[in-house]
Design a protein around this motif. Structure first.
Motif, PDB file in Angstrom:
ATOM      1  N   PHE A 146       0.836  -1.196   0.000  1.00  0.00           N
ATOM      2  CA  PHE A 146       0.000   0.000   0.000  1.00  0.00           C
ATOM      3  C   PHE A 146       0.878   1.257   0.000  1.00  0.00           C
ATOM      4  O   PHE A 146       0.653   2.200  -0.758  1.00  0.00           O
ATOM      5  N   GLU A 147       1.913   1.224   0.824  1.00  0.00           N
ATOM      6  CA  GLU A 147       2.866   2.349   0.859  1.00  0.00           C
ATOM      7  C   GLU A 147       3.523   2.536  -0.512  1.00  0.00           C
ATOM      8  O   GLU A 147       3.602   3.653  -1.048  1.00  0.00           O
ATOM      9  N   THR A 148       3.995   1.419  -1.096  1.00  0.00           N
ATOM     10  CA  THR A 148       4.650   1.485  -2.406  1.00  0.00           C
ATOM     11  C   THR A 148       3.728   2.120  -3.447  1.00  0.00           C
ATOM     12  O   THR A 148       4.152   2.962  -4.247  1.00  0.00           O
ATOM     13  N   LEU A 149       2.462   1.718  -3.430  1.00  0.00           N
ATOM     14  CA  LEU A 149       1.497   2.242  -4.396  1.00  0.00           C
ATOM     15  C   LEU A 149       1.259   3.742  -4.202  1.00  0.00           C
ATOM     16  O   LEU A 149       1.288   4.516  -5.167  1.00  0.00           O
ATOM     17  N   MET A 150       1.062   4.177  -2.955  1.00  0.00           N
ATOM     18  CA  MET A 150       0.803   5.595  -2.693  1.00  0.00           C
ATOM     19  C   MET A 150       2.017   6.465  -3.055  1.00  0.00           C
ATOM     20  O   MET A 150       1.888   7.540  -3.631  1.00  0.00           O
ATOM     21  N   VAL A 151       3.214   5.962  -2.716  1.00  0.00           N
ATOM     22  CA  VAL A 151       4.437   6.717  -3.029  1.00  0.00           C
ATOM     23  C   VAL A 151       4.640   6.776  -4.555  1.00  0.00           C
ATOM     24  O   VAL A 151       5.040   7.814  -5.094  1.00  0.00           O
ATOM     25  N   SER A 152       4.312   5.685  -5.244  1.00  0.00           N
ATOM     26  CA  SER A 152       4.415   5.677  -6.714  1.00  0.00           C
ATOM     27  C   SER A 152       3.476   6.708  -7.338  1.00  0.00           C
ATOM     28  O   SER A 152       3.825   7.370  -8.315  1.00  0.00           O
ATOM     29  N   LEU A 153       2.284   6.831  -6.770  1.00  0.00           N
ATOM     30  CA  LEU A 153       1.323   7.812  -7.294  1.00  0.00           C
ATOM     31  C   LEU A 153       1.835   9.246  -7.130  1.00  0.00           C
ATOM     32  O   LEU A 153       1.487  10.127  -7.896  1.00  0.00           O
ATOM     33  N   MET A 154       2.678   9.459  -6.116  1.00  0.00           N
ATOM     34  CA  MET A 154       3.196  10.801  -5.856  1.00  0.00           C
ATOM     35  C   MET A 154       4.398  11.162  -6.734  1.00  0.00           C
ATOM     36  O   MET A 154       4.837  12.290  -6.745  1.00  0.00           O
ATOM     37  N   ARG A 155       4.916  10.184  -7.456  1.00  0.00           N
ATOM     38  CA  ARG A 155       6.096  10.478  -8.289  1.00  0.00           C
ATOM     39  C   ARG A 155       5.668  11.289  -9.509  1.00  0.00           C
ATOM     40  O   ARG A 155       4.737  10.893 -10.206  1.00  0.00           O
ATOM     41  N   PRO A 156       6.321  12.417  -9.789  1.00  0.00           N
ATOM     42  CA  PRO A 156       5.922  13.198 -10.969  1.00  0.00           C
ATOM     43  C   PRO A 156       5.924  12.326 -12.219  1.00  0.00           C
ATOM     44  O   PRO A 156       6.842  11.522 -12.413  1.00  0.00           O
TER      45      PRO A 156
END
Length: 318
Positions: free
Chosen positions: A74-84
């Motif tokens: 879940f963390e990996t997915l949310m952080v990936s969404l935040m990547r420009p």
């Protein structure tokens, strides 16, 4: 691109979203539902605005807070969404060639599926972000014909799609036939040059002509005549020439099929295609695998991770 499942959210208020996220992560326990709902329903440009508002209001880095409050996939997915968005591919490639062992799967997926313009952009961003030349990095970690095809794709010099010359179609199909089926051993170089440089509409005609001449689909020949990483890359290039959404539908299917899930691939494809062609990918998925992408995610994942992926998926096609 208008075939994404995630589009600009309206009415959008970066400040209000930043406040809601801070409240969701402040104090004991985290309100994951708020985090995932906001981040999966805003597009990437809006997420960047939220991150900037978050820093302005609280003097804190949103991505750092997400990393410290969330865990696992879940963390990996949310952080990936935040990547420009423009950094996403460069970052994935950097991690694929970092440290011990190279992740050939990531190199194959990204370089086979991106347009020449996207490839040029990835190289530029890579240079700016990491002060290194992507081609040098990749050639340092790969070898043989696999490396050569990657280098050809990295040039981002595929012929433009302007009319198809039938004589050249016939010639290329014959060259491929002679380089593979008709030859003892394989002339990989011919495959690399033709599949790596000709235009998409030209190659689609070449594949049809090849079938007429040889009685085989080009994929069958590649399967028989090559092996290992080169085979996987050639097949990925052919599939993307035929249809990029179909290629990603298949990639997603195999990331979840059988025992265990390849979460890295699942996350990478869902995030990178969510604003590009995920609607088309869903359509191809339904057509080719007799079930919807939504159902497969539902069956294969759990918890907040599942909720977020289903929101990105944007609907069931059954």
């Amino acid at each position: 691109y208008t075939r994404g499942t995630v589009t600009a959210f309206a009415p959008f208020d970066a400040r209000a979203d930043a406040e809601a996220l801070r409240k969701a992560m402040k104090g004991l326990g985290t309100d994951e539902e708020t985090v995932l709902t906001i981040l999966t329903t805003r597009n990437n440009a809006q997420r960047q605005e939220i991150a900037s508002a978050f820093k302005t209001l609280f003097g804190r880095d949103l991505v750092d807070d997400l990393k410290s409050e969330l865990t696992g996939k879940f963390e990996t997915l949310m952080v990936s969404l935040m990547r420009p968005a423009y950094i996403f591919d460069a970052h994935a490639l950097k991690h694929a060639i970092k440290g011990a062992g190279t992740n050939e799967k990531v190199l194959t997926e990204i370089l086979a599926s991106r347009t020449p313009a996207e490839v040029q952009n990835i190289k530029q961003v890579y240079q700016q972000e990491y002060e290194a030349d992507l081609e040098d990095k990749i050639t340092g970690e790969t070898s043989g014909h696999f490396q050569r095809l990657l280098v050809v794709l990295l040039q981002g010099n595929r012929d433009p799609d302007v009319g198809v010359d039938e004589a050249l179609v016939e010639q290329d199909a014959q060259v491929l036939f002679r380089a593979g089926e008709l030859k003892w051993g394989t002339d990989e170089e011919k495959f690399i040059t033709i599949l790596g440089t000709r235009s998409v509409s030209h190659l689609r005609r070449v594949f049809d002509k090849y079938m007429t001449i040889s009685g085989f689909q080009i994929e069958e020949t590649i399967d028989r005549e090559t092996s290992g990483d080169l085979e996987k890359l050639l097949l990925a290039v052919v599939k993307c020439i035929r249809s990029v959404p179909a290629y990603f539908a298949e990639t997603l299917y195999y990331s979840m099929k059988g025992a265990g899930t390849d979460d890295d691939t699942l996350i990478r494809v869902m995030v990178s295609r969510s604003e590009v062609d995920l609607l088309d990918i869903r359509q191809e998925f339904r057509k080719n695998f007799a079930k919807s992408l939504y159902q497969m995610i539902q069956k294969d994942t759990s918890g907040d991770y599942r909720k977020a992926l289903l929101l990105l998926c944007g609907g069931d096609d059954d």
